[in-house]
Design a protein around this motif. Structure first.
Motif, short mmCIF file in Angstrom:
data_model
loop_
_atom_site.label_atom_id
_atom_site.label_comp_id
_atom_site.label_asym_id
_atom_site.label_seq_id
_atom_site.Cartn_x
_atom_site.Cartn_y
_atom_site.Cartn_z
N THR A 65 -12.13 0.98 0.82
CA THR A 65 -11.25 2.58 1.32
C THR A 65 -12.06 3.58 0.36
OG1 THR A 65 -9.74 2.15 -0.59
CG2 THR A 65 -9.20 1.14 1.48
N ALA A 91 -12.21 0.99 16.71
CA ALA A 91 -12.09 1.39 15.29
C ALA A 91 -13.46 0.89 14.64
CB ALA A 91 -10.85 0.56 14.54
N SER A 115 -9.92 5.39 10.66
CA SER A 115 -10.20 4.99 9.23
C SER A 115 -11.77 4.91 8.99
CB SER A 115 -9.62 3.56 8.91
OG SER A 115 -8.22 3.60 9.05
N ALA A 170 -10.79 -0.89 8.30
CA ALA A 170 -10.03 -0.21 9.22
C ALA A 170 -8.41 -0.26 8.91
CB ALA A 170 -10.64 -0.44 10.36
N TYR A 171 -7.81 0.74 8.97
CA TYR A 171 -6.47 0.41 9.03
C TYR A 171 -5.85 1.24 10.03
CZ TYR A 171 -7.04 -1.22 4.35
OH TYR A 171 -7.49 -2.01 3.21
N THR A 183 -19.04 -3.14 8.28
CA THR A 183 -17.49 -3.45 8.50
C THR A 183 -17.40 -4.50 9.64
OG1 THR A 183 -15.38 -2.17 9.31
CG2 THR A 183 -17.66 -1.95 10.80
N ARG A 235 -13.53 8.35 8.63
CA ARG A 235 -13.13 8.97 7.54
C ARG A 235 -14.18 8.51 6.38
NH1 ARG A 235 -8.02 8.87 9.38
NH2 ARG A 235 -7.35 6.91 8.58
N LEU A 236 -14.36 7.27 6.40
CA LEU A 236 -15.22 6.57 5.38
C LEU A 236 -16.62 7.10 5.65
CD1 LEU A 236 -13.61 2.99 5.27
CD2 LEU A 236 -14.42 4.41 3.13
N GLU A 253 0.75 -1.00 0.00
CA GLU A 253 0.00 -0.10 0.03
C GLU A 253 0.83 1.36 -0.04
OE1 GLU A 253 -2.16 -0.86 3.40
OE2 GLU A 253 -3.61 -2.42 2.30
#
Length: 526
Positions: A206, A271, A236, A231-232, A175, A239-240, A32
């Motif tokens: 993403t 998360a 994460s 989720a990273y 998720t 933000r999505l 990535e």
């Protein structure tokens, strides 16, 4: 003549670098574009140059011992061309995606190391400068291009955000540590009973992935947009959510997959809970695996938002899976609830794996919550739910062994469920139970403990176990000795397939459990 030999050496080195940079970029992309992780891959996979370095040193030594500078330079040129050709023949499991970003990094890196290659006109040993600098030049090239990439990404995201707002479909986020892709596919097929659904193919999860698909594929006709959310790290999924603004959410599970990235399972829970917080705070409804209430963030969400967080489970849940029975290749499942819209739903599911009982229940409950009018139609849609590729997918034909392809992104619960399914099917067919696995990735501190449990479980339910890259999961190999299974250690999946093919019987069942990326399976000698 010497000038001609040096020019041949320069051309052959540039040809080798042309191939080498493509190889390095493939691994860089799999990491990535993370420079720190790529340096780790450079060491672990052995991406440093060995063959060309040895060839160069041998040529210099031969030249210094009387063979002649012209001849040794020409021989080194031939060696570089051969090495470039051989490297070009390597086939990756996950080939380089030639995106605009990847190509920009490629050409800046290649151009830079090609300039360094000019030093070979001074001395053949200078070829080593370009060859060994290439991975680090690539990291610098990515950094240099980063501001441009950010600007491009922001432009695309603005377009996608405006289109999503303009079309304004009902949006559902999904998720979980595992199961989210399977649930997404199930849910989208079931929700079609209510209206046209768009969901991203594969495991797109993403902002950038959704951006591309919204811009290119989302249409006015789509009533629903389903967004898988990966989720990273903490933030994460927030933000999505800020990008998609989901009206509903499904959270499948919290597990030790990706503990290596997050540091602890508590951080993973935090998360994943971001989706529930965003949806519930906006007045929407989220459907949760009931076991998530064991984690503080979800317990707080339930306490704060009450009925907006609907739990699904086998007991102590708002919707209870009151009956599950496997008949042949299909499950018969019943749900019970105090909510009359969700009580008494009964349906069939033609997918293997006990974990898919809960996965399907999450999908069914969400669909029924969004549009209660389709409850009567749900059994017709679940009956034809398609197998999700590489997620306990049955592959076979009459007269051949049955293959269970569960190659994608395994977790402990899914691993055990897949092995149990293989065990049951093999007993029905009267064949051998053959497991092929490299174990699970990104477990962090849980790596040995999880693999020890999986090894003991597999030893009881397998006749043969092919362990891919065994040095990475030595705890798994050691624990399989507790059973009667025959354990064979192999370097790659290809090696395992070749050995299995020599003695395969048509009644056998082979489970391919988790196919790791090139980064984790390979050890290269470049």
């Amino acid at each position: 003549m010497m000038i001609f030999a040096k020019l041949c050496l320069l051309a052959s080195l540039i040809f080798l670098l042309f191939t080498r940079v493509r190889t390095l970029l493939t691994y860089f992309q799999q990491e990535e574009y993370d420079g720190k992780r790529f340096v780790g891959a450079w060491s672990d996979v052995r991406l440093f140059d060995v063959k060309a370095t040895v060839a160069t040193l041998v040529a210099v030594v031969l030249g210094a011992n009387g063979m002649g500078a012209v001849l040794t330079t020409l021989l080194l040129s031939v060696a570089f061309v051969v090495l470039a050709y051989l490297e070009g023949q390597h086939r990756f499991k996950k080939a380089l995606a030639r995106t605009e970003r990847a190509m920009r990094i490629y050409w800046l890196t290649f151009g830079s190391v090609a300039v360094l290659a000019l030093l070979t006109l001074l001395h053949p040993l200078c070829a080593l400068v370009a060859l060994h600098a290439a991975p680090f030049v690539m990291i610098v090239a990515n950094k240099v291009l980063q501001p441009l990439q950010v600007k491009i990404n922001e432009g695309y995201q603005s377009e996608a955000r405006a289109k999503l707002e303009r079309l304004d479909p009902i949006r559902i986020g999904i998720t979980g540590s595992f199961g989210k892709t399977t649930v997404k596919h199930m849910f989208a097929e079931i929700l079609e009973a209510s209206g046209p659904v768009y969901y991203s193919p594969g495991s797109i999860n993403t902002v950038l992935g959704h951006t591309r698909h919204i811009r290119q594929r989302l249409q006015w006709s789509h009533k629903y947009f389903v967004a898988e959310m990966g989720a990273y790290g903490i933030g994460s999924i927030k933000r999505l959510c800020d990008f998609v603004h989901p009206n509903y959410g499904i959270i499948t599970a919290v597990g030790d997959a990706h503990t290596e990235r997050f540091g602890s399972i508590e951080a993973i829970a935090q998360a994943k809970s971001e989706l529930a917080t965003e949806v519930c705070s906006a007045g929407g409804t989220v459907v949760l695996n009931a076991k998530l209430l064991d984690y503080a963030p979800f317990a707080k969400i339930r306490e704060t938002y009450g009925a907006r967080a609907v739990t699904v489970g086998f007991e102590d849940a708002d919707v209870v899976i009151s009956h599950q029975e496997l008949d042949g290749g299909s499950w018969s499942i019943s749900l019970s609830s105090q909510n009359p819209d969700l009580d008494g739903i009964t349906y069939e599911l033609p997918l293997l794996g006990e974990h898919n009982v809960l996965n399907s229940a999450l999908a069914v409950v969400m669909a029924a919550t969004i549009d209660p009018k389709i409850v009567a139609q749900i059994p017709y849609f679940t009956r034809t739910v398609a197998q999700v590729p590489h997620r306990l997918q049955k592959v076979g034909a009459p007269g051949t062994a049955l293959i269970l392809d569960d190659a994608y992104n395994s977790n402990e619960m899914g691993f055990m469920s897949a092995v149990a399914s293989m065990d049951k099917l093999a007993k029905q067919r009267g064949g051998r139970r053959i497991l092929v696995t490299p174990g699970i990735a990104e477990l962090g501190l849980e790596h040995d403990r999880v693999h020890d449990r999986l090894g003991k479980f597999s030893a009881e339910k397998c006749d043969m176990i092919y362990v891919v890259n065994p040095d990475r999961i030595r705890s798994f190999v050691d624990s399989t000795k507790s059973g009667a299974a025959k354990v064979i250690e192999v370097a790659t999946f290809s090696d395992a397939r070749a050995l299995i093919a020599k003695e395969l019987h048509e009644d056998d069942v082979i489970l391919y459990e988790n196919d790791l990326p090139d980064l984790l399976e390979e050890k290269r000698i470049l």
